[in-house]
Motif scaffolding. Sequence first.
Motif, PDB file in Angstrom:
ATOM      1  N   GLY A  54       0.794  -1.220   0.000  1.00 12.16           N
ATOM      2  CA  GLY A  54       0.000   0.000   0.000  1.00 12.16           C
ATOM      3  C   GLY A  54       0.826   1.269   0.000  1.00 12.16           C
ATOM      4  N   THR A  55       1.951   1.285  -0.744  1.00  7.05           N
ATOM      5  CA  THR A  55       2.776   2.486  -0.808  1.00  7.05           C
ATOM      6  C   THR A  55       2.040   3.583  -1.573  1.00  7.05           C
ATOM      7  OG1 THR A  55       3.844   1.720  -2.846  1.00  7.05           O
ATOM      8  CG2 THR A  55       4.912   1.137  -0.766  1.00  7.05           C
ATOM      9  N   ARG A  56       2.587   4.799  -1.547  1.00 11.72           N
ATOM     10  CA  ARG A  56       1.961   5.934  -2.210  1.00 11.72           C
ATOM     11  C   ARG A  56       1.902   5.705  -3.725  1.00 11.72           C
ATOM     12  NH1 ARG A  56       4.690  11.206   0.802  1.00 11.72           N
ATOM     13  NH2 ARG A  56       3.835  10.786   2.901  1.00 11.72           N
ATOM     14  N   PRO A  57       0.953   6.353  -4.406  1.00 15.54           N
ATOM     15  CA  PRO A  57       0.842   6.195  -5.858  1.00 15.54           C
ATOM     16  C   PRO A  57       2.156   6.473  -6.573  1.00 15.54           C
ATOM     17  CG  PRO A  57      -1.069   7.361  -5.005  1.00 15.54           C
ATOM     18  CD  PRO A  57      -0.105   7.217  -3.861  1.00 15.54           C
ATOM     19  N   GLY A  58       2.546   5.576  -7.470  1.00 20.73           N
ATOM     20  CA  GLY A  58       3.773   5.728  -8.225  1.00 20.73           C
ATOM     21  C   GLY A  58       5.010   5.222  -7.534  1.00 20.73           C
ATOM     22  N   ARG A  59       4.924   4.887  -6.242  1.00 22.05           N
ATOM     23  CA  ARG A  59       6.072   4.343  -5.511  1.00 22.05           C
ATOM     24  C   ARG A  59       6.165   2.834  -5.745  1.00 22.05           C
ATOM     25  NH1 ARG A  59       7.626   7.643  -1.098  1.00 22.05           N
ATOM     26  NH2 ARG A  59       7.545   9.819  -1.818  1.00 22.05           N
ATOM     27  N   ALA A  60       7.390   2.321  -5.670  1.00 20.66           N
ATOM     28  CA  ALA A  60       7.605   0.889  -5.888  1.00 20.66           C
ATOM     29  C   ALA A  60       6.896   0.050  -4.827  1.00 20.66           C
ATOM     30  CB  ALA A  60       9.100   0.582  -5.893  1.00 20.66           C
ATOM     31  N   ASP A  61       6.384  -1.096  -5.249  1.00 21.47           N
ATOM     32  CA  ASP A  61       5.682  -2.014  -4.359  1.00 21.47           C
ATOM     33  C   ASP A  61       5.617  -3.365  -5.064  1.00 21.47           C
ATOM     34  OD1 ASP A  61       4.129  -3.087  -2.307  1.00 21.47           O
ATOM     35  OD2 ASP A  61       2.823  -1.328  -2.189  1.00 21.47           O
ATOM     36  N   VAL A  62       5.380  -4.421  -4.296  1.00 21.22           N
ATOM     37  CA  VAL A  62       5.080  -5.713  -4.906  1.00 21.22           C
ATOM     38  C   VAL A  62       3.613  -5.655  -5.323  1.00 21.22           C
ATOM     39  CG1 VAL A  62       4.891  -8.204  -4.586  1.00 21.22           C
ATOM     40  CG2 VAL A  62       6.802  -6.963  -3.566  1.00 21.22           C
ATOM     41  N   LEU A  63       3.369  -5.610  -6.611  1.00 23.62           N
ATOM     42  CA  LEU A  63       2.029  -5.437  -7.144  1.00 23.62           C
ATOM     43  C   LEU A  63       1.364  -6.796  -7.349  1.00 23.62           C
ATOM     44  CD1 LEU A  63       2.952  -2.728  -9.805  1.00 23.62           C
ATOM     45  CD2 LEU A  63       2.322  -2.392  -7.407  1.00 23.62           C
ATOM     46  N   GLY A  64       0.054  -6.797  -7.323  1.00 21.76           N
ATOM     47  CA  GLY A  64      -0.648  -8.070  -7.420  1.00 21.76           C
ATOM     48  C   GLY A  64      -1.817  -8.045  -8.385  1.00 21.76           C
ATOM     49  N   VAL A  65      -2.107  -9.209  -8.950  1.00 23.54           N
ATOM     50  CA  VAL A  65      -3.297  -9.424  -9.767  1.00 23.54           C
ATOM     51  C   VAL A  65      -3.982 -10.681  -9.241  1.00 23.54           C
ATOM     52  CG1 VAL A  65      -4.181 -10.057 -12.050  1.00 23.54           C
ATOM     53  CG2 VAL A  65      -2.372  -8.330 -11.851  1.00 23.54           C
ATOM     54  N   ALA A  66      -5.264 -10.570  -8.937  1.00 20.79           N
ATOM     55  CA  ALA A  66      -6.069 -11.722  -8.523  1.00 20.79           C
ATOM     56  C   ALA A  66      -7.180 -11.906  -9.536  1.00 20.79           C
ATOM     57  CB  ALA A  66      -6.644 -11.503  -7.123  1.00 20.79           C
ATOM     58  N   VAL A  67      -7.367 -13.130 -10.006  1.00 19.37           N
ATOM     59  CA  VAL A  67      -8.390 -13.438 -11.001  1.00 19.37           C
ATOM     60  C   VAL A  67      -9.272 -14.562 -10.461  1.00 19.37           C
ATOM     61  CG1 VAL A  67      -8.865 -14.175 -13.360  1.00 19.37           C
ATOM     62  CG2 VAL A  67      -6.812 -12.814 -12.882  1.00 19.37           C
ATOM     63  N   ARG A  68     -10.549 -14.281 -10.348  1.00 16.32           N
ATOM     64  CA  ARG A  68     -11.508 -15.327  -9.968  1.00 16.32           C
ATOM     65  C   ARG A  68     -12.272 -15.747 -11.217  1.00 16.32           C
ATOM     66  NH1 ARG A  68     -14.852 -14.492  -4.725  1.00 16.32           N
ATOM     67  NH2 ARG A  68     -12.965 -15.564  -3.957  1.00 16.32           N
ATOM     68  N   VAL A  69     -12.051 -16.968 -11.655  1.00 12.24           N
ATOM     69  CA  VAL A  69     -12.719 -17.496 -12.848  1.00 12.24           C
ATOM     70  C   VAL A  69     -14.018 -18.158 -12.419  1.00 12.24           C
ATOM     71  CG1 VAL A  69     -12.479 -18.965 -14.874  1.00 12.24           C
ATOM     72  CG2 VAL A  69     -10.439 -17.922 -13.852  1.00 12.24           C
ATOM     73  N   HIS A  70     -15.127 -17.706 -12.984  1.00 10.91           N
ATOM     74  CA  HIS A  70     -16.439 -18.283 -12.690  1.00 10.91           C
ATOM     75  C   HIS A  70     -16.730 -19.356 -13.749  1.00 10.91           C
ATOM     76  CE1 HIS A  70     -17.119 -15.058  -9.784  1.00 10.91           C
ATOM     77  NE2 HIS A  70     -16.670 -14.219 -10.703  1.00 10.91           N
ATOM     78  N   GLY A  71     -16.216 -20.541 -13.520  1.00 11.87           N
ATOM     79  CA  GLY A  71     -16.341 -21.630 -14.492  1.00 11.87           C
ATOM     80  C   GLY A  71     -14.985 -22.297 -14.649  1.00 11.87           C
ATOM     81  N   PRO A  72     -14.793 -23.261 -15.568  1.00 12.29           N
ATOM     82  CA  PRO A  72     -15.795 -23.719 -16.529  1.00 12.29           C
ATOM     83  C   PRO A  72     -16.920 -24.555 -15.944  1.00 12.29           C
ATOM     84  CG  PRO A  72     -13.796 -25.025 -16.703  1.00 12.29           C
ATOM     85  CD  PRO A  72     -13.503 -23.922 -15.741  1.00 12.29           C
ATOM     86  N   VAL A  73     -16.804 -24.997 -14.667  1.00 15.54           N
ATOM     87  CA  VAL A  73     -17.903 -25.714 -14.016  1.00 15.54           C
ATOM     88  C   VAL A  73     -18.808 -24.680 -13.361  1.00 15.54           C
ATOM     89  CG1 VAL A  73     -18.525 -27.403 -12.259  1.00 15.54           C
ATOM     90  CG2 VAL A  73     -16.441 -27.720 -13.606  1.00 15.54           C
ATOM     91  N   ALA A  74     -20.079 -24.684 -13.705  1.00 14.23           N
ATOM     92  CA  ALA A  74     -21.016 -23.678 -13.211  1.00 14.23           C
ATOM     93  C   ALA A  74     -21.058 -23.670 -11.679  1.00 14.23           C
ATOM     94  CB  ALA A  74     -22.410 -23.944 -13.780  1.00 14.23           C
ATOM     95  N   GLY A  75     -21.008 -22.460 -11.113  1.00 20.77           N
ATOM     96  CA  GLY A  75     -21.113 -22.309  -9.671  1.00 20.77           C
ATOM     97  C   GLY A  75     -19.819 -22.563  -8.917  1.00 20.77           C
ATOM     98  N   ARG A  76     -18.729 -22.879  -9.606  1.00 18.97           N
ATOM     99  CA  ARG A  76     -17.463 -23.175  -8.937  1.00 18.97           C
ATOM    100  C   ARG A  76     -16.460 -22.055  -9.195  1.00 18.97           C
ATOM    101  NH1 ARG A  76     -15.077 -29.025  -9.765  1.00 18.97           N
ATOM    102  NH2 ARG A  76     -16.978 -29.438  -8.567  1.00 18.97           N
ATOM    103  N   ARG A  77     -15.820 -21.586  -8.128  1.00 23.45           N
ATOM    104  CA  ARG A  77     -14.824 -20.530  -8.240  1.00 23.45           C
ATOM    105  C   ARG A  77     -13.433 -21.129  -8.421  1.00 23.45           C
ATOM    106  NH1 ARG A  77     -16.554 -16.959  -2.929  1.00 23.45           N
ATOM    107  NH2 ARG A  77     -18.482 -16.039  -3.761  1.00 23.45           N
ATOM    108  N   HIS A  78     -12.632 -20.423  -9.209  1.00 26.46           N
ATOM    109  CA  HIS A  78     -11.232 -20.807  -9.364  1.00 26.46           C
ATOM    110  C   HIS A  78     -10.410 -19.534  -9.240  1.00 26.46           C
ATOM    111  CE1 HIS A  78      -7.967 -23.141 -11.815  1.00 26.46           C
ATOM    112  NE2 HIS A  78      -7.580 -22.793 -10.614  1.00 26.46           N
TER     113      HIS A  78
END
Length: 249
Positions: free
Chosen positions: A71-95
Amino acid sequence: MRIATTLTAAAVAAAVAVRVARSRDRRFLHPDGRSFTGDLEVWGAPAPTGSALLDRPGRHPVTLRISKGAGTRPGRADVLGVAVRVHGPVAGRRHDLLFSTAGQGRLLRHVPVPRRGFDATYDSILPYRSGSGRTFHLEVRPDPSGRPLGRTLESVVAAAEHDGARLLLSLADGAAVDVVGRVRFGAVLPAAQDAALAFDPVRNAPPDLYPTGIGHGTRAAAYRLSQRWRGAHPAAPNPAAVARTNPPH
């Protein structure tokens, strides 16, 4: 020297205590972020992996979050993250798939690396195991044909608003990196919905594509404790998913 060491330890302990106290209302790690609707288009791996998600071409709705680890200030170096929740391919199941900025290459992809901007390579850090028993890393990185994500969370939002924020999903096996799909950012979600999201890559994972490696038992417990502490709803208990993350003997 002893006094200096004591003072340093006290300062670190105080900083951790502040972060823990603040995490009653927000995430302990990756507190600052933006969440979006979106979709994942999978083109299929060049060779079968044993994962239905990666092997079968298709399009799946997703919820994704991009964030700053400390949570460093905008533009400051940080370990950045991406989280992706896939809704499928099995209906109702999170990945849930989680990525952090990391080094490149078969050795450095295991190491989280601070970055100033969001146009970077994000790695799963720890390997995944597929239904065939194969292990590999997953990566996401900005699509060169899309709009730059920039150096702030607001610049990411701006790119998404123009339908130009996209990430390429890759499978990294040794020195080979194969692009297998693309994640497209949709509409930004309200702050309350962002705060309520609780990702869990261990419990929210199918048996044919799950994280593996030493340390996942601790990681699984940490996710659950952190989410309960801040009042979020953690993933349903899944002892089998936690157990299978341990490497086979």
